[in-house]
Design a protein around this motif. Structure first.
Motif: not given
Ligand code: PLP
Length: 367
Positions: A4-5, A10-12
């Protein structure tokens, strides 16, 4: 890979944690890359999705590549030069040796190059099955032209000269090497990956380019002194037709043949490189190079007063010292002969030089 992406936030956060582990450019004294010019960043973003691997789809970007080669050819003394945008000096050097090998069919091909040649030539010769004939350097760490002439034989497919050596910033005696190359009909490749955007903007710089009749091809990297985004290199050839020796069929693309080494090629650094050159013009480039050379001289003079002399006076903005240890926190590099090496790139400005010298003198922070 996760099932699940996760959110952009969160990515940054994941990315910035890693970015903080990178050394900031303000502490990097060892690199031939630098912070890209703001106009390069804008141009790069504009062309981020372009692919020069299929130039018929990106006609405008392909036009920018032609403009870049035309600008550089003119700067290097041959407005009609051919060429293309590579990923950097390594690719340009590989391609130059491929051309030279194809021009002269030899069963036991060799390449005559100075001891100071960048390690990309070792890769190129390994891939292409070429014997490396290393030429010793003179006292000023330039290729010895007489020794080079002695090493040339009927199986020499190429002679390599360096305009701005990686370790010491020296320029080989390219005028003399050009004369030898012309007399003996040898392909002369000049690796100006670093010096190509320094020497044209220096007063009384030694000649190294197509204005010398024996020079056949030149590597020049905008991602070094051209303040472009990475990856940005250029290969230029005096006679555009020689590029066709590398042509292979490219079925299913918009063009039927191609001579580049990479397939997919981003147009972003090409747009960035052109943007910097046009934005600064010769005037701006001259000012930038003058600043880097001034800082190089200041660093050499400062180190000398602390008892760390330089083994040579460099032709370009690479300073080296007889000095065993660097103060903590600074990223310097070391030459094969054990000299401390500092490249005075545009981000290594006067305040950085003074802060480094202060730390060397033992009066810096933390002492
Ligand atoms: N040639 C010279 C003179 C260099 O200094 C370098 C890199 O520093 C290269 C070639 C290789 O360039 P790149 O790392 O962009 O492939």
């Amino acid at each position: 890979m996760r099932e699940k992406g996760c959110s952009e936030e969160e990515i940054l956060s994941l990315l910035s944690i890693r970015k903080e582990k990178d050394t900031p450019y303000s502490r990097i004294l060892s690199s031939m890359c630098t912070l890209p010019h703001p106009i390069a960043v804008k141009a790069h973003q504009m062309f981020i999705s372009t692919n020069l691997g299929d130039p018929g789809l990106f006609c405008g970007t392909a036009e920018l590549e032609r403009m870049l080669i035309e600008r550089l050819g003119t700067l290097l003394g041959e407005p009609g030069a051919g060429g293309y945008a590579t990923s950097g000096g390594t690719e340009s050097n590989i391609q130059a040796l491929r051309i030279a090998s194809k021009l002269k069919n030899s069963k036991r091909p060799n390449v005559v190059m100075p001891d100071s040649a960048h390690f990309s030539f070792e890769k190129a010769c390994d891939m292409l099955g070429l014997e490396v004939r290393s030429v010793p350097l003179d006292r000023e760490l330039r290729m010895d032209a007489d020794r080079a002439a002695d090493l040339i034989d009927d199986d020499t497919v190429c002679m390599v000269a360096i305009a701005g050596t990686t370790e010491y910033g020296m320029v080989d005696p390219i005028g003399e090497l050009s004369r030898i190359a012309a007399e003996r009909d040898i392909f002369l490749h000049v690796d100006a990956a670093f010096g190509g955007l320094v020497l044209p903007f220096l007063e009384n710089a030694p000649k190294f380019d197509f204005s010398l009749a024996g020079v056949s091809s030149i590597s020049l990297d905008p991602h070094k002194m051209g303040m472009s985004t990475i990856p940005s290199g250029c290969l230029l050839v005096r006679e555009p037709e020689v590029l066709e020796l590398l042509n292979i069929q490219t079925p299913y693309l918009t063009v039927r043949q191609g001579y580049t080494l990479s397939g997919t090629r981003s147009g972003a650094p090409v747009a960035a490189a052109l943007a910097v050159l046009d934005h600064l013009g010769c005037e701006g480039m001259r000012a930038m190079v003058r600043g880097c050379m001034k800082n190089t001289r200041r660093l050499i003079e400062g180190m000398e007063t602390f008892g760390f002399p330089s083994p040579v006076q460099p032709d370009t903005n690479v300073a080296t010292f007889q000095c065993k240890n660097a103060p903590t926190g600074w990223k310097v590099s070391w030459t094969r002969q054990g000299h401390m090496r500092i490249v005075c790139m545009p981000h290594v400005d006067r305040s950085v030089i003074e802060a480094f010298l202060k730390d060397v003198s033992g009066k810096g922070p933390g002492e």
